[in-house]
Every structure is written in C-alpha cells, then in structure tokens.
Design an enzyme around this catalytic site. Structure first.
Site, PDB file in Angstrom:
ATOM      1  N   CYS A  79       0.820  -1.213   0.000  1.00 10.91           N
ATOM      2  CA  CYS A  79       0.000   0.000   0.000  1.00 10.91           C
ATOM      3  C   CYS A  79       0.861   1.275   0.000  1.00 10.91           C
ATOM      4  O   CYS A  79       1.469   1.570  -1.019  1.00 10.91           O
ATOM      5  CB  CYS A  79      -0.996  -0.048   1.155  1.00 10.91           C
ATOM      6  SG  CYS A  79      -2.419   0.982   0.842  1.00 10.91           S
ATOM      7  N   HIS A 182      -3.162  -5.076   1.714  1.00  6.45           N
ATOM      8  CA  HIS A 182      -2.467  -5.277   2.988  1.00  6.45           C
ATOM      9  C   HIS A 182      -2.550  -6.725   3.462  1.00  6.45           C
ATOM     10  O   HIS A 182      -3.418  -7.041   4.273  1.00  6.45           O
ATOM     11  CB  HIS A 182      -3.162  -4.461   4.082  1.00  6.45           C
ATOM     12  CG  HIS A 182      -3.015  -2.997   3.981  1.00  6.45           C
ATOM     13  ND1 HIS A 182      -2.028  -2.296   4.615  1.00  6.45           N
ATOM     14  CD2 HIS A 182      -3.763  -2.090   3.341  1.00  6.45           C
ATOM     15  CE1 HIS A 182      -2.169  -1.017   4.372  1.00  6.45           C
ATOM     16  NE2 HIS A 182      -3.208  -0.857   3.600  1.00  6.45           N
ATOM     17  N   GLU A 184      -0.786  -8.037   5.560  1.00  7.37           N
ATOM     18  CA  GLU A 184      -0.406  -8.042   6.981  1.00  7.37           C
ATOM     19  C   GLU A 184      -1.608  -7.844   7.899  1.00  7.37           C
ATOM     20  O   GLU A 184      -1.526  -8.122   9.084  1.00  7.37           O
ATOM     21  CB  GLU A 184       0.675  -6.973   7.255  1.00  7.37           C
ATOM     22  CG  GLU A 184       0.234  -5.517   7.196  1.00  7.37           C
ATOM     23  CD  GLU A 184       0.214  -4.923   5.785  1.00  7.37           C
ATOM     24  OE1 GLU A 184       0.199  -5.688   4.806  1.00  7.37           O
ATOM     25  OE2 GLU A 184       0.181  -3.685   5.679  1.00  7.37           O
TER      26      GLU A 184
HETATM   27  N1  GLN Z   1      -3.392   6.434   0.708  1.00  6.85           N
HETATM   28  C1  GLN Z   1      -2.216   6.142   1.473  1.00  6.85           C
HETATM   29  C2  GLN Z   1      -1.010   6.875   0.919  1.00  6.85           C
HETATM   30  O1  GLN Z   1      -1.122   7.641   0.013  1.00  6.85           O
HETATM   31  C3  GLN Z   1      -1.922   4.661   1.517  1.00  6.85           C
HETATM   32  C4  GLN Z   1      -2.939   3.971   2.371  1.00  6.85           C
HETATM   33  C5  GLN Z   1      -2.466   2.700   2.999  1.00  6.85           C
HETATM   34  O2  GLN Z   1      -1.276   2.414   3.122  1.00  6.85           O
HETATM   35  N2  GLN Z   1      -3.425   1.959   3.501  1.00  6.85           N
HETATM   36  O3  GLN Z   1       0.058   6.665   1.410  1.00  6.85           O
END
Ligand code: GLN
Length: 203
Positions: A79, A182, A184
């Site tokens: 992410c 994710h 995790e």
């Molecule tokens: N939108 C977040 C970002 O720009 C990422 C979100 C996440 O890691 N769940 O970093």
C-alpha cells in the site's frame, strides 16, 4: 536465514513483524541508518506514504534506502510502501510549503494514490497471487496505472467500488515486490512467504 527489516517510522509495521513471526522468520524494526545496515531485505509498510517520505528524509534514511535498492536489496512494499517503490507518483501530496511528495523508486511504474476512493471506499476482494487465492484488503489503496516492460504484473482486480477492469494491484520487478493491498492485516501469510523465498533467491 536472511535478516528481514521492517521500516518502522510510521504505519502498520507491527502487523508485518507479526506476519513474519507466524512464519518463524526473524524480522526486526528499521529506524536508523545503523538498523538498515544490519538487514538483508526490507519491508515498507502500509500507512501514509507522504509521512513515510518526509520522516525517512528527516532521519537521513531516504538516500541509504535508495542506494540499497540500487544495489539489489529485496524490498516488499504494501500500500503506502507500494507508492514508496514507484518511480513515478501520478498525484503526489503537496505540502503547505509547496514540497512535492517523493518516493524511493525502484519499480518502473506510475502509481495513483487513493485510486479506489477514500477511507469509506475501503473494500475486500478475492484475487489470485501466484497460484494462491487471497482475500485482499484495500484501504485507500494505490493502483499501478502504468508499468514498464521489466515489470511483471502478478495480480489484478476486475472491480473496485468504481468498477473498472484488470486494475493492477501486485507487481514485481526483480527483487522488488509491491501490493496495493495489505496482507499483513488479514493474517494471510502467502505474500510474506513469497517475499522470504524471494530474499533467498527461490522465487
Ligand atoms: N493512501 C495512502 C497513501 O497515500 C496509503 C494507504 C495505505 O497504506 N493503507 O500513502
């Protein structure tokens, strides 16, 4: 056994440490340049990429991480971590002083932050990852909107809250691995196992 570090400046690094623990793999927090020097591989957690960017530069970690990536260190980003591994960010955050969000880079791709909508649009989706069926959690997730020729697309989703077809949510370039979602937070360890294999040269 390779020593795996998890960048622990911001985000859900504890969940990554727990995922490795469930697999019997040693993993340690990385907060300083000295910590970084002790590990063979690195995980960039989910969180807020603009904050991870700013803290890593403030702590003098951004350049050493970029150097290690250039040297071939295996890195997995989930992410926000995927955003940190992208060579290009389509919609970087702009700070009040005008500073534009940066990434470490490494994967020849353009990512779009929050591509599937806002926090309320977070969703779960079943997808295939290298022969495994996973229930993947997307939280303000990025999407790879463009990938270079050396990037292997591992997973796509056919639909998000906005619909769409074959949107790229997991990629690999050499020893760099990135997922929009994710693993995790779901307790599924298939991706962490894949990354361990990758660090051993078995994937
Ligand atoms: N939108 C977040 C970002 O720009 C990422 C979100 C996440 O890691 N769940 O970093």
């Amino acid at each position: 056994m390779p020593k795996i570090g998890v960048l622990a400046l911001q985000g859900d690094f504890r969940e990554h440490l727990a995922s490795f623990e469930r697999l019997g793999q040693r993993a340690q927090m990385v907060r300083t340049v000295e910590d970084l020097a002790q590990v063979d591989a690195l995980v960039l957690p989910g969180g807020e990429s603009s904050v991870i960017d700013r803290l890593s530069r403030n702590y003098g970690l951004a350049d050493p991480i970029k150097e290690r990536i250039a040297d071939g260190m295996p890195v997995y980003g989930s992410c926000a971590g995927m955003i940190m591994l992208a060579d290009r960010i389509e919609n970087p955050a702009i700070a009040r002083d005008g500073a534009v969000q940066q990434s470490f880079g490494g994967i020849d791709m353009t990512v779009k932050r929050n591509a599937f909508g806002r926090q309320v649009d977070s969703f779960e989706h079943q997808l295939d990852f290298n022969g495994h069926t996973l229930e993947a959690v997307f939280i303000r997730a990025p999407e790879a909107v463009q990938v270079g020729p050396d990037v292997e697309v591992i997973s796509t989703v056919q639909a998000g809250p906005n619909g769409g077809q074959g949107r790229i949510v997991a990629v690999r370039q050499g020893k760099l691995l990135a997922t929009s979602f994710h693993p995790e937070v779901t307790g599924s360890t298939a991706i962490h196992q894949f990354f361990i294999n990758l660090t051993r040269g078995d994937a």
